[in-house]
Design an enzyme around this catalytic site. Structure first.
Site, PDB file in Angstrom:
ATOM      1  N   ARG A  82     -14.598  -2.618 -24.394  1.00  0.00           N
ATOM      2  CA  ARG A  82     -14.801  -1.556 -25.374  1.00  0.00           C
ATOM      3  C   ARG A  82     -15.274  -0.282 -24.687  1.00  0.00           C
ATOM      4  O   ARG A  82     -16.219  -0.315 -23.897  1.00  0.00           O
ATOM      5  CB  ARG A  82     -15.811  -1.974 -26.442  1.00  0.00           C
ATOM      6  CG  ARG A  82     -15.326  -3.104 -27.339  1.00  0.00           C
ATOM      7  CD  ARG A  82     -16.300  -3.339 -28.483  1.00  0.00           C
ATOM      8  NE  ARG A  82     -16.372  -2.173 -29.373  1.00  0.00           N
ATOM      9  CZ  ARG A  82     -17.278  -2.035 -30.340  1.00  0.00           C
ATOM     10  NH1 ARG A  82     -18.194  -2.977 -30.517  1.00  0.00           N
ATOM     11  NH2 ARG A  82     -17.272  -0.952 -31.108  1.00  0.00           N
ATOM     12  N   GLU A 105      -7.150   1.519 -15.581  1.00  0.00           N
ATOM     13  CA  GLU A 105      -6.682   1.265 -14.219  1.00  0.00           C
ATOM     14  C   GLU A 105      -7.122  -0.117 -13.751  1.00  0.00           C
ATOM     15  O   GLU A 105      -6.329  -0.857 -13.140  1.00  0.00           O
ATOM     16  CB  GLU A 105      -7.226   2.344 -13.278  1.00  0.00           C
ATOM     17  CG  GLU A 105      -6.790   2.196 -11.833  1.00  0.00           C
ATOM     18  CD  GLU A 105      -5.303   2.373 -11.597  1.00  0.00           C
ATOM     19  OE1 GLU A 105      -4.839   2.066 -10.470  1.00  0.00           O
ATOM     20  OE2 GLU A 105      -4.574   2.800 -12.524  1.00  0.00           O
ATOM     21  N   CYS A 135      -7.132   2.051 -30.823  1.00  0.00           N
ATOM     22  CA  CYS A 135      -8.271   2.557 -31.580  1.00  0.00           C
ATOM     23  C   CYS A 135      -8.093   1.952 -32.980  1.00  0.00           C
ATOM     24  O   CYS A 135      -7.972   0.737 -33.088  1.00  0.00           O
ATOM     25  CB  CYS A 135      -8.336   4.086 -31.550  1.00  0.00           C
ATOM     26  SG  CYS A 135      -6.750   4.931 -31.748  1.00  0.00           S
ATOM     27  N   ALA A 137      -5.747   3.442 -35.578  1.00  0.00           N
ATOM     28  CA  ALA A 137      -4.329   3.618 -35.879  1.00  0.00           C
ATOM     29  C   ALA A 137      -3.463   3.689 -34.639  1.00  0.00           C
ATOM     30  O   ALA A 137      -2.230   3.617 -34.737  1.00  0.00           O
ATOM     31  CB  ALA A 137      -4.127   4.891 -36.709  1.00  0.00           C
ATOM     32  N   GLY A 140      -4.581   8.563 -31.949  1.00  0.00           N
ATOM     33  CA  GLY A 140      -5.417   9.629 -31.424  1.00  0.00           C
ATOM     34  C   GLY A 140      -6.152   9.256 -30.155  1.00  0.00           C
ATOM     35  O   GLY A 140      -5.778   9.662 -29.051  1.00  0.00           O
ATOM     36  N   ASN A 218      -4.867  27.692 -18.484  1.00  0.00           N
ATOM     37  CA  ASN A 218      -4.030  27.011 -17.485  1.00  0.00           C
ATOM     38  C   ASN A 218      -4.804  26.093 -16.546  1.00  0.00           C
ATOM     39  O   ASN A 218      -4.195  25.442 -15.695  1.00  0.00           O
ATOM     40  CB  ASN A 218      -3.227  28.021 -16.651  1.00  0.00           C
ATOM     41  CG  ASN A 218      -2.261  28.820 -17.505  1.00  0.00           C
ATOM     42  OD1 ASN A 218      -1.664  28.288 -18.436  1.00  0.00           O
ATOM     43  ND2 ASN A 218      -2.123  30.106 -17.207  1.00  0.00           N
ATOM     44  N   GLU A 227      -5.320  17.025  -5.687  1.00  0.00           N
ATOM     45  CA  GLU A 227      -6.201  17.122  -6.849  1.00  0.00           C
ATOM     46  C   GLU A 227      -6.283  15.794  -7.592  1.00  0.00           C
ATOM     47  O   GLU A 227      -7.350  15.409  -8.089  1.00  0.00           O
ATOM     48  CB  GLU A 227      -5.716  18.237  -7.769  1.00  0.00           C
ATOM     49  CG  GLU A 227      -5.943  19.626  -7.200  1.00  0.00           C
ATOM     50  CD  GLU A 227      -5.271  20.700  -8.022  1.00  0.00           C
ATOM     51  OE1 GLU A 227      -5.816  21.820  -8.088  1.00  0.00           O
ATOM     52  OE2 GLU A 227      -4.167  20.439  -8.593  1.00  0.00           O
TER      53      GLU A 227
END
Length: 263
Positions: A82, A105, A135, A137, A140, A218, A227
């Protein structure tokens, strides 16, 4: 069994489980409400782990008893995890995305704390399996977490590409700006005192009225491989396996391996 909702942007609990395979081994769907749902996902999809992003109040509202669900997961060798987030809150998704991505992961790697022998088994870690991220539904919080995971750990160099890839397969509307902001946070933005930034909503508190700063235009929309590595290092440092698994129910390894051998 996969089901289709007549309105994909609205939760329809009467149809039961509705889920989508986003990438091999990664499913996003509606809440698991019963031991029978667990059996269906194990038998039809080979589910080996669950990431539930609901808060307790969500589970209570829908009248779901988690105890038999978690017990069946244990019986079927499924790791249950959870990482709660506040529903409809971009700030909350921003705050928990890194932890959820770490959990996803580890689920995809089959890399759990119990693989170090603490379960009394000499079998070692299992092979990667199938993760079911949900979640309530599956529209989201859970797709948002999976998009973040695909963006940071996958081959997508642009956030828009990861977002479009998932939402094409599963029509939904996770908060993209929350993922962009979380990306900005993880890239090492420093506060005025020089300390690493910590989002104020990473504690799953829906009464937290503090607003996190908005990223510059951006920022976080595109990532180089360098990165991405910075982000992965930051995630693994903050959320090692032991921190993700703390307080999570263990799974029965012998059951998992029996299932794997009979596959």
């Amino acid at each position: 069994m996969k089901a289709a909702m007549s309105n994909p942007f609205e939760y329809q609990p009467e149809i039961g489980l509705y889920y989508t395979e986003i990438t091999p081994g990664m499913l996003v769907g509606t809440q698991i409400k019963s031991p029978e749902d667990v059996d269906r996902l194990v038998d039809f999809e080979g589910m080996t782990s669950v990431l539930n992003m609901q808060q307790d109040k969500d589970i209570e509202y829908w009248g779901v008893d988690l105890k038999p669900v978690i017990q069946r997961c244990k019986e079927r060798g499924v790791q249950y995890i959870r990482v709660p987030a506040v529903d409809f809150s971009g700030d909350s998704l921003r705050g928990v995305s890194a932890k959820a991505a770490a959990a996803l992961e580890y689920c995809m790697r089959g890399d759990f704390e119990t693989s170090d022998g603490q379960d009394g088994s000499d079998a070692g870690p299992p092979p990667p399996g199938t993760c079911y991220c949900h979640c309530t539904a599956g529209l989201g919080r859970s797709p948002g977490a999976v998009i973040a995971w695909m963006y940071w750990f996958g081959d997508f160099g642009r956030l828009d590409d990861a977002y479009d890839f998932l939402t094409f397969k599963r029509p939904c509307g996770p908060k993209k700006e929350a993922i962009r902001a979380a990306t900005w946070d993880l890239l090492g933005r420093l506060m005025e005192n020089g300390e690493p930034w910590r989002p104020s909503h990473d504690n799953n508190d829906d009464n937290n009225s503090q607003e996190d700063p908005t990223p510059p235009p951006n920022a976080g929309v595109e990532l180089t491989e360098e990165e991405k590595q910075v982000i992965r290092d930051a995630i693994f440092k903050k959320y090692p396996v032991s921190s993700i698994m703390a307080g999570q129910p263990p799974r029965a390894w012998n059951v998992f391996f029996d299932w794997l051998r009979g596959r």
